[in-house]
Motif scaffolding. Structure first.
Motif, PDB file in Angstrom:
ATOM      1  N   ILE A   1       0.816  -1.166   0.043  1.00 35.70           N
ATOM      2  CA  ILE A   1       0.179  -0.025   0.039  1.00 35.70           C
ATOM      3  C   ILE A   1       0.945   1.275   0.072  1.00 35.70           C
ATOM      4  N   TYR A   2       1.755   1.264   0.764  1.00 38.51           N
ATOM      5  CA  TYR A   2       2.889   2.575   0.973  1.00 38.51           C
ATOM      6  C   TYR A   2       3.465   2.759  -0.415  1.00 38.51           C
ATOM      7  N   TYR A   3       4.072   1.505  -1.236  1.00 34.90           N
ATOM      8  CA  TYR A   3       4.488   1.642  -2.226  1.00 34.90           C
ATOM      9  C   TYR A   3       3.525   2.194  -3.401  1.00 34.90           C
ATOM     10  N   SER A   4       2.301   1.664  -3.534  1.00 34.17           N
ATOM     11  CA  SER A   4       1.372   1.975  -4.106  1.00 34.17           C
ATOM     12  C   SER A   4       0.998   3.591  -4.309  1.00 34.17           C
ATOM     13  N   TYR A   5       1.034   4.144  -3.079  1.00 32.99           N
ATOM     14  CA  TYR A   5       0.964   5.632  -2.680  1.00 32.99           C
ATOM     15  C   TYR A   5       2.071   6.277  -3.333  1.00 32.99           C
TER      16      TYR A   5
ATOM     17  N   ALA B   1      -1.195  -1.295   9.158  1.00 33.04           N
ATOM     18  CA  ALA B   1      -1.207  -0.110   9.876  1.00 33.04           C
ATOM     19  C   ALA B   1      -1.748   0.939   8.859  1.00 33.04           C
ATOM     20  N   VAL B   2      -1.597   1.104   7.611  1.00 33.02           N
ATOM     21  CA  VAL B   2      -2.434   1.834   6.847  1.00 33.02           C
ATOM     22  C   VAL B   2      -3.731   1.580   6.676  1.00 33.02           C
ATOM     23  N   MET B   3      -4.275   0.241   6.769  1.00 30.84           N
ATOM     24  CA  MET B   3      -5.798   0.059   6.829  1.00 30.84           C
ATOM     25  C   MET B   3      -6.536   0.415   7.961  1.00 30.84           C
ATOM     26  N   ALA B   4      -5.508   0.530   9.286  1.00 31.98           N
ATOM     27  CA  ALA B   4      -5.987   0.941  10.698  1.00 31.98           C
ATOM     28  C   ALA B   4      -6.477   2.380  10.540  1.00 31.98           C
TER      29      ALA B   4
ATOM     30  N   ARG C   1      -8.496   8.030   8.613  1.00 30.05           N
ATOM     31  CA  ARG C   1      -8.573   8.558   7.256  1.00 30.05           C
ATOM     32  C   ARG C   1      -7.245   8.337   6.568  1.00 30.05           C
ATOM     33  N   LYS C   2      -7.665   7.871   5.317  1.00 24.66           N
ATOM     34  CA  LYS C   2      -6.521   7.210   4.508  1.00 24.66           C
ATOM     35  C   LYS C   2      -5.543   8.393   4.162  1.00 24.66           C
ATOM     36  N   PRO C   3      -4.408   7.928   3.696  1.00 28.04           N
ATOM     37  CA  PRO C   3      -3.286   9.233   3.221  1.00 28.04           C
ATOM     38  C   PRO C   3      -3.984  10.298   2.213  1.00 28.04           C
ATOM     39  N   HIS C   4      -4.881   9.844   1.405  1.00 21.17           N
ATOM     40  CA  HIS C   4      -5.263  10.800   0.213  1.00 21.17           C
ATOM     41  C   HIS C   4      -6.229  11.716   0.465  1.00 21.17           C
ATOM     42  N   GLN C   5      -6.830  11.173   1.745  1.00 17.74           N
ATOM     43  CA  GLN C   5      -8.089  12.138   2.245  1.00 17.74           C
ATOM     44  C   GLN C   5      -7.587  13.308   3.151  1.00 17.74           C
ATOM     45  N   GLY C   6      -6.018  13.157   3.690  1.00 19.07           N
ATOM     46  CA  GLY C   6      -5.891  14.311   4.501  1.00 19.07           C
ATOM     47  C   GLY C   6      -6.538  14.101   5.988  1.00 19.07           C
ATOM     48  N   PRO C   7      -6.418  15.302   6.705  1.00 23.70           N
ATOM     49  CA  PRO C   7      -6.905  15.441   7.968  1.00 23.70           C
ATOM     50  C   PRO C   7      -8.325  15.784   7.883  1.00 23.70           C
TER      51      PRO C   7
ATOM     52  N   LEU D   1      10.792  -1.220   8.071  1.00 16.78           N
ATOM     53  CA  LEU D   1       9.269  -1.626   8.128  1.00 16.78           C
ATOM     54  C   LEU D   1       8.899  -1.582   9.647  1.00 16.78           C
ATOM     55  N   ILE D   2       7.840  -0.755   9.784  1.00 15.01           N
ATOM     56  CA  ILE D   2       7.143  -0.172  10.962  1.00 15.01           C
ATOM     57  C   ILE D   2       5.775  -0.722  11.122  1.00 15.01           C
ATOM     58  N   ASP D   3       5.188  -0.627  12.183  1.00 15.86           N
ATOM     59  CA  ASP D   3       3.709  -1.319  12.529  1.00 15.86           C
ATOM     60  C   ASP D   3       2.876  -0.023  12.937  1.00 15.86           C
ATOM     61  N   GLY D   4       3.572   1.185  12.397  1.00 17.08           N
ATOM     62  CA  GLY D   4       2.480   2.299  12.637  1.00 17.08           C
ATOM     63  C   GLY D   4       2.677   3.345  11.544  1.00 17.08           C
TER      64      GLY D   4
END
Length: 206
Positions: A64-68, A94-97, A100-106, A198-201
């Motif tokens: 997922i990170y690499y896709s972004y 970690a991304v799925m958790a 708000r997903k990265p492309h959505q922003g705060p 590789l991190i779990d957050g």
């Protein structure tokens, strides 16, 4: 008559030639030259180590990170040796958790204004760029003495590594630290142009 004599003369000559010789004799001149030089001219590209792009490609838990990242020009540096990078790569879990997903922003703090499709796309791209760059440290890092703080590619954003209670003798330095938000390093992989942690957050870019 002259042609028939020539044909009769050529038959015994071809019959006595080896299979390789016959293939050369029956091939056009340009094909002969390409065949003879192809094996000698070809030099395979050999790398002493994989690149960061290679590691991300074969790491299923970081897809997922690499896709972004591939949505930005930042990923181009993952496959070159122009700059040494330290990547803090969140796992897919970690991304799925994230709420708000990265492309959505705060979440917005002002009344929501309806955006055009183009405006929405541009905003999403900015959000992705911020999130991806917040996970990239443009230098080598050392975790032998903590706490320690490093700037990321995102302007104004830094990441602090702090010691944990785990002080097992002989354990690697990266296993004895966490990121400032409590994220742990799961594994480390070395590339020719950097290091992948590789991190779990995730690193909050805001």
């Amino acid at each position: 008559m002259q042609l028939s004599h020539l044909f009769v003369f050529a038959l015994p000559f071809l019959a006595s030639a080896s299979l390789d010789e016959q293939s050369v004799l029956s091939s056009p001149p340009n094909m002969q030259s390409q065949k003879s030089g192809s094996d000698e001219d070809y030099t395979p590209m050999i790398r002493p180590q994989p690149t960061l792009a290679d590691l991300l490609t074969i790491e299923p838990s970081a897809s997922i990170y690499y896709s972004y990242a591939r949505e930005t020009e930042l990923s181009l540096d993952f496959d070159t040796g122009d700059q040494y990078l330290t990547l803090l790569v969140p796992t897919n879990r970690a991304v799925m958790a994230l709420a708000r997903k990265p492309h959505q922003g705060p979440p917005s703090t002002v009344p929501i204004i309806e955006l055009s499709e183009q405006q929405f796309d541009e905003q999403s791209k900015r959000n992705v760029y911020r999130w991806v760059s917040a996970h990239i440290i443009p230098s080598r890092i050392s975790l032998s003495s903590v706490p320690v703080t490093y700037d990321t590619l995102l302007e104004g954003k830094s990441v602090t590594f702090i010691p944990t209670s785990k002080t097992g003798q002989g354990s690697p330095n990266w296993s004895r630290v966490t990121l400032e938000d409590g994220s742990k390093i799961i594994s480390v992989k070395q590339a020719m142009n950097g290091v992948l942690y590789l991190i779990d957050g995730t690193v909050d870019p805001y």
